[in-house]
Design an enzyme around this catalytic site. Structure first.
Site, PDB file in Angstrom:
ATOM      1  N   ALA A  71       2.376  -6.563  -4.511  1.00  0.00           N
ATOM      2  CA  ALA A  71       2.250  -6.186  -3.099  1.00  0.00           C
ATOM      3  C   ALA A  71       0.941  -5.431  -2.848  1.00  0.00           C
ATOM      4  CB  ALA A  71       3.453  -5.354  -2.662  1.00  0.00           C
ATOM      5  N   ALA A  74      -1.830  -8.003  -2.886  1.00  0.00           N
ATOM      6  CA  ALA A  74      -1.764  -8.809  -1.668  1.00  0.00           C
ATOM      7  C   ALA A  74      -2.251  -8.029  -0.455  1.00  0.00           C
ATOM      8  CB  ALA A  74      -0.330  -9.300  -1.445  1.00  0.00           C
ATOM      9  N   GLU A  75      -1.790  -6.801  -0.289  1.00  0.00           N
ATOM     10  CA  GLU A  75      -2.193  -6.024   0.889  1.00  0.00           C
ATOM     11  C   GLU A  75      -3.676  -5.681   0.838  1.00  0.00           C
ATOM     12  OE1 GLU A  75      -0.834  -2.654   4.000  1.00  0.00           O
ATOM     13  OE2 GLU A  75       0.566  -3.325   2.461  1.00  0.00           O
ATOM     14  N   THR A  76      -4.193  -5.425  -0.337  1.00  0.00           N
ATOM     15  CA  THR A  76      -5.626  -5.147  -0.470  1.00  0.00           C
ATOM     16  C   THR A  76      -6.453  -6.337  -0.004  1.00  0.00           C
ATOM     17  OG1 THR A  76      -5.260  -3.614  -2.313  1.00  0.00           O
ATOM     18  CG2 THR A  76      -7.458  -4.594  -2.123  1.00  0.00           C
ATOM     19  N   SER A  79      -5.944  -7.176   3.784  1.00  0.00           N
ATOM     20  CA  SER A  79      -6.569  -6.156   4.628  1.00  0.00           C
ATOM     21  C   SER A  79      -8.086  -6.323   4.677  1.00  0.00           C
ATOM     22  CB  SER A  79      -6.232  -4.755   4.108  1.00  0.00           C
ATOM     23  OG  SER A  79      -4.864  -4.481   4.278  1.00  0.00           O
TER      24      SER A  79
END
Length: 172
Positions: A71, A74-76, A79
């Site tokens: 996660a 993925a968020e890095t 974003s």
């Protein structure tokens, strides 16, 4: 961690942020958490963001890659894509993250590739596919970011803008 990698950014993005006095590699780095987890951003544009993360040090008690680590990767990546889409006029803030874990990984390096699903004026959504070294899908994630108007000085105050990330920007 001592090795310096080159992250590829489109030249127009480098120029835009440099004119504002913003350290682009630091602004679009993995941040403190990502650094602790060994996340490295290898390529970054609004159309595609690629990064890697070691499995070692990011496992759960059974020795498998922790779902939360996937996660974070993925968020890095999502974003960064959202911020590059919004450019210097917008700040990207994650509002929804969904991860489906397909298989366990015990060692090696995982690679995430973020591609846009939707890029609008107020939101951006990216699909992030994380694979193992055999190119087998480990996780599929979707991140939606709110794109809010940047205020003067926002970019220079963003997390990561005040420290070096160990990455050097290179034109596409």
């Amino acid at each position: 961690m001592g090795e310096q990698r080159t992250t590829k950014f489109p030249q127009d993005i480098i120029d835009e942020f440099a004119a504002l006095g913003v350290d682009l590699p630091a602004l679009f780095s993995a941040g403190h958490l990502g650094q602790r987890m060994g996340v490295e951003v290898l390529e970054a544009s609004a159309e595609r963001v690629v990064g890697t993360m070691p499995v070692e040090g990011n496992t759960q008690p059974y020795g498998l890659l922790h779902g939360g680590a996937s996660a974070v990767l993925a968020e890095t990546l999502g974003s960064i894509g959202s911020m590059l889409h919004g450019r210097s006029a917008k700040i990207a803030v994650g509002v929804d993250l969904n991860c489906t874990h397909h298989r366990g990984v015990r060692s090696g390096l995982v690679t995430g590739v973020a591609t846009p699903v939707h890029r609008g004026r107020s939101t951006a959504t990216y699909e992030i596919v994380i694979t193992d070294e055999q190119d087998k899908r480990v996780c599929t994630a979707r991140l939606t970011c709110l794109l809010r108007d940047a205020k003067p000085g926002d970019a220079s105050q963003a997390p990561g803008a005040a420290y070096g990330s160990g990455v050097r920007a290179e034109g596409a």
